[in-house]
Design an enzyme around this catalytic site. Sequence first.
Site, mmCIF file in Angstrom:
data_model
loop_
_atom_site.group_PDB
_atom_site.id
_atom_site.type_symbol
_atom_site.label_atom_id
_atom_site.label_comp_id
_atom_site.label_asym_id
_atom_site.label_seq_id
_atom_site.Cartn_x
_atom_site.Cartn_y
_atom_site.Cartn_z
ATOM 1 C CD GLU A 451 -1.711 1.041 3.322
ATOM 2 O OE1 GLU A 451 -1.564 0.221 4.045
ATOM 3 O OE2 GLU A 451 -2.498 2.075 3.714
ATOM 4 C CG ASP A 524 0.388 1.616 6.754
ATOM 5 O OD1 ASP A 524 1.422 1.102 6.444
ATOM 6 O OD2 ASP A 524 -0.086 2.792 6.174
ATOM 7 C CG ASP A 526 -3.555 2.283 9.669
ATOM 8 O OD1 ASP A 526 -3.943 1.264 8.639
ATOM 9 O OD2 ASP A 526 -3.169 3.375 9.292
#
Length: 658
Positions: A451, A524, A526
């Site tokens: 990403e 990530d 998150d």
Amino acid sequence: MSDTENKSLQDSVLEFDRLEDEAAHVSHSYTANDIQVLEGLEAVRMRPGMYIGSTSEKGLHHLVWEIVDNGIDESLAGYANQIDVVIEKGDVISVRDNGRGMPVGIHEKTGISAVETIMTVLHAGGKFGGGAYKVSGGLHGVGASVVNALSKWLEVTVDQGGKEYFVRFENGGKVTAPLKQIGTTDRTGTLVRFKADEEIFKETTSYNFETLDSRIRQLAYLNKNLKLTLTDERGEHPVCKEYRYEGGIIEYVRHLNKGKEVLTDKVIYAEGETDGILVEVAIQYNNDFQHQIYSFVNNIHTHEGGFHEEGFRLALTRELNKYARENNLFKKDETLSQDDVKEGLAAIISIKHPDPQFEGQTKTKLGNSEVRKIVSNIFGESLRRFLLEHPTEAKAIVEKGLTAGRARIAAQKAREAVQRKSGLDGISSLPGKLMDCASSDPRECEIFIVEGNSAGGSAKMGRNARTQAILPLRGKILNVEKARDHRIFENAEINSMITAFGCGFRENTNLDKLRYHKIIIMTDADVDGSHIATLMLTFLYRFMKPVIENGYVYIAQPPLYKIQKGKRMDYAYKEQEMDKLRAEYKEGYKVQRYKGLGEMDAEQLWETTMDPERRILKRVTIDDAIMADEVFSMLMGEDVEPRKVFIQENAEYATLDL
Ligand code: TTJ
């Protein structure tokens, strides 16, 4: 009593005797039989993988299902309506049902009880009859004795006829406390408690709450009115979940459609029985372009489909076409194909079969051909009635199918163009953003889907260029649930992936052409990262299911923290690990919290997340893909509220266990 009834009773008594005799040889005399049977449980300990698939976390959880299935059998036989599963402190599992209780009858000659026989003789469980739709002891169930064989200890308590009985086994199924009455009771049922043997399950003997919870919830959907509870007593405060669905698979379909706009208020439901085969089907259309069709046989998810799914599809297409024709909803020579009527469909097909034949690569394809007609008849009739009684909704469903058909023809060209490219007619057609690896042996090649461009840069510099390829994606990939084919095939990110993988897609997926045997999603740690991972998984699930089914898809696990003091430095991948490290470091340490892959330099990314020697990869399994499907639908759905709740609940851990 009729002659036939008497005859079958005699048969079962004889069978019982034979098993009791076998069991008797086990512990009370040293004969050839003795050694054979002892070798039975010993063989399970020698090659546990043959019986439970593996001794990984997955195999460990298999033990629980093996025991729970016995309780489900008792409920299918009509004698139990509640099953309680508890994860006790120390990862001891306890499963209790309120059925008749395992048979405790003691054989006159041998002095061995049926419970002991079932728990110590391989495959004995199924022989004791009772329910017609045995899940346990069948293909997936190997029998409770296997759990006994792989346990440090196992205890059975039976409540029956006012008495409470108890038996205990240790070290792989050796009786240490033979069955005896230990008290009185006014209830009936069976309680099994066991501790998995750490010498067998070397990776872990710790159960994952989410894994147990999601399957238990699914079992509740599939067995209406059966109450299932799960309690986790390992933490400071016990956590308890309770499931009981009066509507069964009707509620399952509502759950699949949660947050989606639906075409009918009601879930269309069919139920029936033919030749001892129970059939249940529930469907509801939504306005998405993808479908969610899941089929089950004796509560086992049949990933590969089979005759029950075929019967369902036949009836669906047949009845919708018939209705449309009879009500003049078609122009000229229009018809609806099986693909047209699948669009936006949420469906559960659940059958209970006394003698299922499982076929296919992963033995999850129903091979009983008689089932096609049975499902087709039962579901067809209910659907026909629904369409007649609900003309407005019927028209909306037909219209949706017709639109899907037109879109499909329009998409054909776009698709063919992509298909040609992905045939890989030379390196020239590989996407420009791909940083390929030098090796061309797919078995050792990996592709990291990364990403963001900055992380892509670190990944490129940190990688092993011989075997590791990097494909950076710009932001979020297209939501394939919400787009029709022609838009999907125009999407640059999707095009890049299809051409990079090289294996084609949908019905043309060819694993022999897959260029990397590890497709690693690296996002990530998150909520956004989880979201992108979920979008990726959904794309793979919808377009290249075999790639997931064959275990080629992984999720990288970047660390959450770096902790440092003087020369010592550690990475933590989970909050718990960090807590431990904080305690070890005591004080005067520095902590860095990684908010994204971009915060790590090339070397850090390599040593924490990419180096095959040190990294943690999560392999994605097909069941995860269904779960991702659910999470995904929720995250992407029109309802803002559940999404907000999810993000709030998961923000702290910032990872989604996929
Ligand atoms: C067999 O036929 C006579 C009456 O009892 C039938 C039976 O096996 N019942 C039964 C077994 N109920 N529950 C179980 C059982 C439940 C759990 C949780 C675990 C095991 C190994 C068996």
